[in-house]
Design a protein around this motif. Structure first.
Motif, PDB file in Angstrom:
ATOM      1  N   ILE A   4      22.051   7.297 -20.526  1.00 49.49           N
ATOM      2  CA  ILE A   4      22.528   6.683 -19.293  1.00 49.49           C
ATOM      3  C   ILE A   4      21.475   5.702 -18.786  1.00 49.49           C
ATOM      4  CG2 ILE A   4      23.248   7.085 -16.902  1.00 49.49           C
ATOM      5  CD1 ILE A   4      23.835  10.029 -17.833  1.00 49.49           C
ATOM      6  N   ASP A   5      21.881   4.465 -18.564  1.00 55.01           N
ATOM      7  CA  ASP A   5      21.027   3.499 -17.885  1.00 55.01           C
ATOM      8  C   ASP A   5      21.375   3.544 -16.404  1.00 55.01           C
ATOM      9  OD1 ASP A   5      19.711   2.608 -20.168  1.00 55.01           O
ATOM     10  OD2 ASP A   5      21.188   1.035 -20.557  1.00 55.01           O
ATOM     11  N   TYR A   6      20.366   3.810 -15.593  1.00 54.43           N
ATOM     12  CA  TYR A   6      20.565   3.939 -14.145  1.00 54.43           C
ATOM     13  C   TYR A   6      19.872   2.774 -13.452  1.00 54.43           C
ATOM     14  CZ  TYR A   6      19.963   5.924  -9.405  1.00 54.43           C
ATOM     15  OH  TYR A   6      19.941   6.122  -8.053  1.00 54.43           O
ATOM     16  N   TYR A   7      20.662   1.832 -12.953  1.00 54.59           N
ATOM     17  CA  TYR A   7      20.142   0.681 -12.222  1.00 54.59           C
ATOM     18  C   TYR A   7      20.096   1.030 -10.734  1.00 54.59           C
ATOM     19  CZ  TYR A   7      20.807  -1.966 -16.517  1.00 54.59           C
ATOM     20  OH  TYR A   7      20.728  -2.422 -17.812  1.00 54.59           O
ATOM     21  N   LEU A   8      18.941   0.846 -10.134  1.00 54.42           N
ATOM     22  CA  LEU A   8      18.743   1.297  -8.765  1.00 54.42           C
ATOM     23  C   LEU A   8      17.859   0.344  -7.986  1.00 54.42           C
ATOM     24  CD1 LEU A   8      15.675   3.128  -8.275  1.00 54.42           C
ATOM     25  CD2 LEU A   8      16.644   3.764 -10.497  1.00 54.42           C
ATOM     26  N   GLY A   9      18.023   0.394  -6.667  1.00 56.95           N
ATOM     27  CA  GLY A   9      17.123  -0.287  -5.752  1.00 56.95           C
ATOM     28  C   GLY A   9      16.470   0.772  -4.888  1.00 56.95           C
ATOM     29  N   THR A  10      15.159   0.760  -4.777  1.00 58.82           N
ATOM     30  CA  THR A  10      14.470   1.845  -4.079  1.00 58.82           C
ATOM     31  C   THR A  10      14.678   1.818  -2.569  1.00 58.82           C
ATOM     32  OG1 THR A  10      12.404   0.566  -4.040  1.00 58.82           O
ATOM     33  CG2 THR A  10      12.689   2.152  -5.848  1.00 58.82           C
ATOM     34  N   ILE A  11      15.315   0.763  -2.042  1.00 59.27           N
ATOM     35  CA  ILE A  11      15.635   0.757  -0.611  1.00 59.27           C
ATOM     36  C   ILE A  11      17.127   0.927  -0.364  1.00 59.27           C
ATOM     37  CG2 ILE A  11      13.605  -0.625  -0.010  1.00 59.27           C
ATOM     38  CD1 ILE A  11      15.571  -3.017   0.413  1.00 59.27           C
ATOM     39  N   SER A  12      17.875   1.269  -1.396  1.00 62.31           N
ATOM     40  CA  SER A  12      19.330   1.416  -1.257  1.00 62.31           C
ATOM     41  C   SER A  12      19.684   2.764  -0.637  1.00 62.31           C
ATOM     42  CB  SER A  12      20.011   1.305  -2.623  1.00 62.31           C
ATOM     43  OG  SER A  12      21.343   1.772  -2.551  1.00 62.31           O
ATOM     44  N   PRO A  13      20.427   2.761   0.484  1.00 60.36           N
ATOM     45  CA  PRO A  13      20.844   4.050   1.037  1.00 60.36           C
ATOM     46  C   PRO A  13      21.830   4.774   0.141  1.00 60.36           C
ATOM     47  CG  PRO A  13      21.969   2.261   2.179  1.00 60.36           C
ATOM     48  CD  PRO A  13      20.955   1.628   1.274  1.00 60.36           C
ATOM     49  N   TRP A  14      22.593   4.017  -0.619  1.00 59.44           N
ATOM     50  CA  TRP A  14      23.575   4.645  -1.508  1.00 59.44           C
ATOM     51  C   TRP A  14      22.879   5.329  -2.686  1.00 59.44           C
ATOM     52  CZ3 TRP A  14      27.709   5.042   1.182  1.00 59.44           C
ATOM     53  CH2 TRP A  14      28.050   4.040   2.089  1.00 59.44           C
ATOM     54  N   CYS A  15      21.791   4.758  -3.169  1.00 58.08           N
ATOM     55  CA  CYS A  15      20.994   5.442  -4.192  1.00 58.08           C
ATOM     56  C   CYS A  15      20.378   6.718  -3.618  1.00 58.08           C
ATOM     57  CB  CYS A  15      19.900   4.520  -4.718  1.00 58.08           C
ATOM     58  SG  CYS A  15      20.484   3.130  -5.706  1.00 58.08           S
ATOM     59  N   TYR A  16      19.919   6.636  -2.368  1.00 57.53           N
ATOM     60  CA  TYR A  16      19.372   7.827  -1.709  1.00 57.53           C
ATOM     61  C   TYR A  16      20.425   8.922  -1.631  1.00 57.53           C
ATOM     62  CZ  TYR A  16      18.264  10.888   2.226  1.00 57.53           C
ATOM     63  OH  TYR A  16      18.086  11.990   3.036  1.00 57.53           O
ATOM     64  N   LEU A  17      21.642   8.565  -1.246  1.00 55.67           N
ATOM     65  CA  LEU A  17      22.686   9.567  -1.085  1.00 55.67           C
ATOM     66  C   LEU A  17      23.119  10.190  -2.412  1.00 55.67           C
ATOM     67  CD1 LEU A  17      24.877   7.883   1.679  1.00 55.67           C
ATOM     68  CD2 LEU A  17      23.388   9.882   1.927  1.00 55.67           C
TER      69      LEU A  17
END
Length: 199
Positions: A4-17
Motif C-alpha cells: 500500500i502506498d499511503y500519500y499523506l500531508g502531515t497537517i491534514s485533519p483527514w489524515c489525523y482522523l
C-alpha cells in the motif's frame, strides 16, 4: 503480499482522523505500507484542487461541521482552529522519510503523532525540538531531524511527482500497488479493507 502506498500531508485533519486504522488493516492482511508524505498544497495546485485559504466560506463551514462530526464519531480529540495551522509540512515530512529509511521505531505511530500534535496538542510540528521529541517518543533517533535533510528533501519532492503521476489529488490517499485500486479519504478505509480481503 499486498503493498500500500499511503500519500499523506502531515497537517491534514483527514489524515489525523484516519488514526491507526490503516496500520491495523494492513496487519490483518499481511500488507506492507510505504508512507509518502508530500506537499499537499502543491498537490492541490497540480491536480485542480483549491487550497483551504482560497475555498469559498460555505465549503469551509461545511468542512468544519464534517470534521467535528467525524472526530466525535471516531472518539478523537480535535481542535478545529489549531494554534499552528497551516504550518510548514516539510520538516516533519523529512523526519518521517528519514525514519522510514532508517527503521528502529514505530513508523505508523510516528506519522500519527505528528498529526495529533497539530490537531489535538497545539504543537508546532515545524519546530526542531518538537520533531526531536516526537521521533524519540516513537522509538527513533531524535538526531534524524538533522541527518535526513538532504535525502528527505529529495524524496519529499519525488513523492509529489509520484502522486501526480499515480492519480492522487488529495490526502489521505491509499493505492494498492498490485491492482492500482485507489482510495481517497479516511472514510474509504473500509473499502480498502475489503479490497485486500478479496485479493
Amino acid at each position: 503480499m499486498a503493498s500500500i502506498d499511503y500519500y499523506l500531508g502531515t497537517i491534514s485533519p483527514w489524515c489525523y482522523l484516519a488514526g491507526d486504522r490503516l496500520e491495523r488493516i494492513a496487519a490483518a492482511h499481511g500488507a506492507t505500507i510505504t508512507y509518502k508524505p508530500l506537499d499537499l498544497l502543491q498537490l492541490f495546485d497540480r491536480t485542480g484542487g483549491v487550497r483551504p485559504a482560497d475555498r469559498h466560506p460555505s465549503r469551509m463551514e461545511y468542512r468544519g461541521q464534517e470534521l467535528a462530526r467525524w472526530a466525535e464519531h471516531l472518539g478523537l480529540p480535535l481542535n478545529l482552529k489549531p494554534a499552528h495551522w497551516p504550518v510548514n509540512m516539510a520538516p516533519s515530512s523529512y523526519a518521517i522519510i528519514a525514519a522510514q529509511q532508517t527503521g528502529g521505531g514505530d513508523l505508523g505511530a510516528l506519522v500519527q503523532a505528528f498529526m495529533r500534535a497539530v490537531w489535538a496538542e497545539e504543537r508546532d510540528i515545524s519546530d526542531d525540538a518538537v520533531i526531536r521529541e516526537i521521533l524519540g517518543a516513537n522509538g527513533f533517533d531524535p538526531g534524524l531531524a538533522d541527518k535526513g535533510l538532504f535525502v528527505g528533501a529529495e524524496i519529499y519532492g519525488r513523492n509529489l511527482e509520484d502522486a501526480a503521476n499515480a492519480g492522487v489529488f488529495g490526502a489521505p490517499f491509499y493505492i494498492i500497488r498490485e491492482t492500482d485500486q485507489r482510495f481517497w479519504g479516511q472514510d474509504r478505509l473500509d473499502f480498502l479493507d475489503r479490497a485486500l480481503a478479496a485479493a
